[in-house]
Design a protein around this motif. Structure first.
Motif, PDB file in Angstrom:
ATOM      1  N   TYR A  11       0.841  -1.215  -0.233  1.00 30.92           N
ATOM      2  CA  TYR A  11       0.101  -0.058  -0.076  1.00 30.92           C
ATOM      3  C   TYR A  11       1.017   1.354   0.068  1.00 30.92           C
ATOM      4  O   TYR A  11       0.674   2.231  -0.663  1.00 30.92           O
ATOM      5  N   ILE A  33       2.625   1.825  -3.336  1.00 26.35           N
ATOM      6  CA  ILE A  33       1.842   1.991  -4.417  1.00 26.35           C
ATOM      7  C   ILE A  33       1.476   3.727  -4.180  1.00 26.35           C
ATOM      8  O   ILE A  33       1.293   4.396  -4.948  1.00 26.35           O
ATOM      9  N   LEU A  34       1.266   4.037  -2.905  1.00 25.18           N
ATOM     10  CA  LEU A  34       0.717   5.498  -2.532  1.00 25.18           C
ATOM     11  C   LEU A  34       2.268   6.426  -2.956  1.00 25.18           C
ATOM     12  O   LEU A  34       1.890   7.455  -3.665  1.00 25.18           O
ATOM     13  N   GLU A  61       4.382   5.863  -5.291  1.00 27.47           N
ATOM     14  CA  GLU A  61       4.576   5.489  -6.765  1.00 27.47           C
ATOM     15  C   GLU A  61       3.264   6.649  -7.528  1.00 27.47           C
ATOM     16  O   GLU A  61       3.598   7.481  -8.277  1.00 27.47           O
ATOM     17  N   TYR A  62       2.188   6.682  -7.054  1.00 24.45           N
ATOM     18  CA  TYR A  62       1.087   7.504  -7.222  1.00 24.45           C
ATOM     19  C   TYR A  62       1.566   8.713  -6.905  1.00 24.45           C
ATOM     20  O   TYR A  62       1.160   9.577  -7.823  1.00 24.45           O
ATOM     21  N   ARG A  63       2.097   9.276  -5.847  1.00 23.22           N
ATOM     22  CA  ARG A  63       2.498  10.544  -5.777  1.00 23.22           C
ATOM     23  C   ARG A  63       3.393  11.041  -6.713  1.00 23.22           C
ATOM     24  O   ARG A  63       3.456  12.068  -7.175  1.00 23.22           O
ATOM     25  N   SER A 115       4.135   9.852  -9.832  1.00 23.48           N
ATOM     26  CA  SER A 115       3.512   9.919 -10.972  1.00 23.48           C
ATOM     27  C   SER A 115       2.615  10.950 -11.058  1.00 23.48           C
ATOM     28  O   SER A 115       2.388  11.802 -12.058  1.00 23.48           O
ATOM     29  N   ASN A 116       1.765  11.336  -9.986  1.00 22.48           N
ATOM     30  CA  ASN A 116       0.786  12.542 -10.020  1.00 22.48           C
ATOM     31  C   ASN A 116       1.676  13.885  -9.934  1.00 22.48           C
ATOM     32  O   ASN A 116       1.314  14.877 -10.877  1.00 22.48           O
TER      33      ASN A 116
END
Length: 116
Positions: free
Chosen positions: A70, A73-74, A76-78, A80-81
């Motif tokens: 979790y 992924i969080l 990596e999401y930040r 990429s965002n």
């Protein structure tokens, strides 16, 4: 290469110093004092069943693995965002520059047409 016979027990004794007659070599065995001492029973422990221990271990491992995935992924999401936001700002700046360039070209074309 070394000869394996040099490490045989007969060869090893030649490297040991000779034992004097006054000192007896110590033998690796238990003495009668320790053999005659009363033994104390260990406290009885409640046995943990293999099923219960395995289930708790599985659940603990699943929770740790899930939490680590979790947070990965969080993160990596930040990242990429943030990259996407930077690209959007760069695209916006490029489109504004293009818009100002086109308006300048149109203004120059209007001036050239008025002169004719």
């Amino acid at each position: 290469m070394m000869n394996p016979r040099t490490f045989s027990p007969l060869r090893r004794t030649s490297f040991l110093p000779a034992v004097s007659p006054h000192i007896q070599p110590r033998l690796f065995s238990t003495s009668t004092v320790f053999l005659n001492s009363p033994t104390v029973a260990l406290p009885a422990q409640k046995p943990v069943g293999a099923f219960r221990g395995g289930l708790i271990g599985f659940l603990f491992g699943s929770v740790v693995a899930g939490a680590s995935v979790y947070y990965y992924i969080l993160r990596e999401y930040r990242v990429s965002n943030e990259m996407l936001t930077d690209d959007i700002y760069a695209l916006q700046a490029a489109s504004q520059r293009l818009n100002t360039y086109i308006t300048e070209l149109e203004a120059r074309l209007d001036e050239l047409q008025k002169k004719k």
